[in-house]
Scaffold this motif. Structure first.
Motif, PDB file in Angstrom:
ATOM      1  N   THR A 171      63.772 -13.898   5.101  1.00 18.15           N
ATOM      2  CA  THR A 171      63.918 -13.347   3.755  1.00 18.15           C
ATOM      3  C   THR A 171      62.639 -13.514   2.957  1.00 18.15           C
ATOM      4  O   THR A 171      61.738 -14.245   3.343  1.00 18.15           O
TER       5      THR A 171
ATOM      6  N   ARG B 229      57.923  -7.427   8.494  1.00 18.76           N
ATOM      7  CA  ARG B 229      58.049  -5.965   8.519  1.00 18.76           C
ATOM      8  C   ARG B 229      56.686  -5.299   8.667  1.00 18.76           C
ATOM      9  O   ARG B 229      56.526  -4.334   9.407  1.00 18.76           O
ATOM     10  N   PHE B 230      55.688  -5.825   7.934  1.00 23.51           N
ATOM     11  CA  PHE B 230      54.343  -5.270   8.016  1.00 23.51           C
ATOM     12  C   PHE B 230      53.809  -5.382   9.437  1.00 23.51           C
ATOM     13  O   PHE B 230      53.281  -4.422  10.008  1.00 23.51           O
TER      14      PHE B 230
ATOM     15  N   THR C 194      59.105 -13.357   1.160  1.00 22.29           N
ATOM     16  CA  THR C 194      57.737 -13.037   1.567  1.00 22.29           C
ATOM     17  C   THR C 194      57.616 -12.964   3.083  1.00 22.29           C
ATOM     18  O   THR C 194      56.945 -12.085   3.616  1.00 22.29           O
ATOM     19  N   ARG C 195      58.265 -13.877   3.778  1.00 17.60           N
ATOM     20  CA  ARG C 195      58.183 -13.854   5.242  1.00 17.60           C
ATOM     21  C   ARG C 195      58.757 -12.555   5.796  1.00 17.60           C
ATOM     22  O   ARG C 195      58.265 -12.007   6.760  1.00 17.60           O
ATOM     23  N   GLN C 196      59.818 -12.063   5.169  1.00 13.31           N
ATOM     24  CA  GLN C 196      60.415 -10.809   5.614  1.00 13.31           C
ATOM     25  C   GLN C 196      59.425  -9.660   5.439  1.00 13.31           C
ATOM     26  O   GLN C 196      59.271  -8.824   6.318  1.00 13.31           O
ATOM     27  N   LYS C 197      58.738  -9.636   4.322  1.00 17.40           N
ATOM     28  CA  LYS C 197      57.742  -8.588   4.082  1.00 17.40           C
ATOM     29  C   LYS C 197      56.617  -8.682   5.113  1.00 17.40           C
ATOM     30  O   LYS C 197      56.162  -7.667   5.630  1.00 17.40           O
ATOM     31  N   GLN C 198      56.162  -9.913   5.407  1.00 18.31           N
ATOM     32  CA  GLN C 198      55.102 -10.096   6.391  1.00 18.31           C
ATOM     33  C   GLN C 198      55.565  -9.624   7.769  1.00 18.31           C
ATOM     34  O   GLN C 198      54.834  -8.934   8.482  1.00 18.31           O
TER      35      GLN C 198
END
Length: 101
Positions: A66, A74-75, A68-72
């Motif tokens: 979830t 996904r990127f 910031t880690r989730q955004k990383q």
């Protein structure tokens, strides 16, 4: 482990193709052929392959991520198909550094 073993592991044809995978110059790979692959390179090779396996293994679901880690994540997942192996490794090193903070 030999240079030929590494070539099979990374599915490359020429010795010089191994150099960027490990962040070395092609002369280093030539030296490995003569004096043997250093233990640190063997460990890094196994780490790279294990990381690739985790990324490609769709049978074992990853724990939920979830924020910031989730955004990383996904990127990275979106970028993987277009990146070279050494670029993927660089990104993972950067992400590991961010996560360690």
């Amino acid at each position: 482990m030999t240079v030929d073993d590494l070539k099979r592991m990374f599915n490359v044809v020429e010795d010089q193709e191994l150099a960027p995978i490990f962040g070395r110059k092609k002369g280093a790979v030539s030296a490995w052929r003569k004096s043997g692959v250093p233990a640190a390179i063997e460990v890094k090779a196994r780490d790279i392959l294990a990381t690739r396996q985790v990324l490609t293994d769709k049978t074992t679901p990853a724990p939920p991520v979830t924020g910031t880690r989730q955004k990383q994540q996904r990127f990275i997942e979106a970028s993987l198909p277009i990146l070279e192996d050494d670029q993927v490794e660089m990104i993972f090193d950067q992400v590991r550094g961010m996560m360690a903070r």
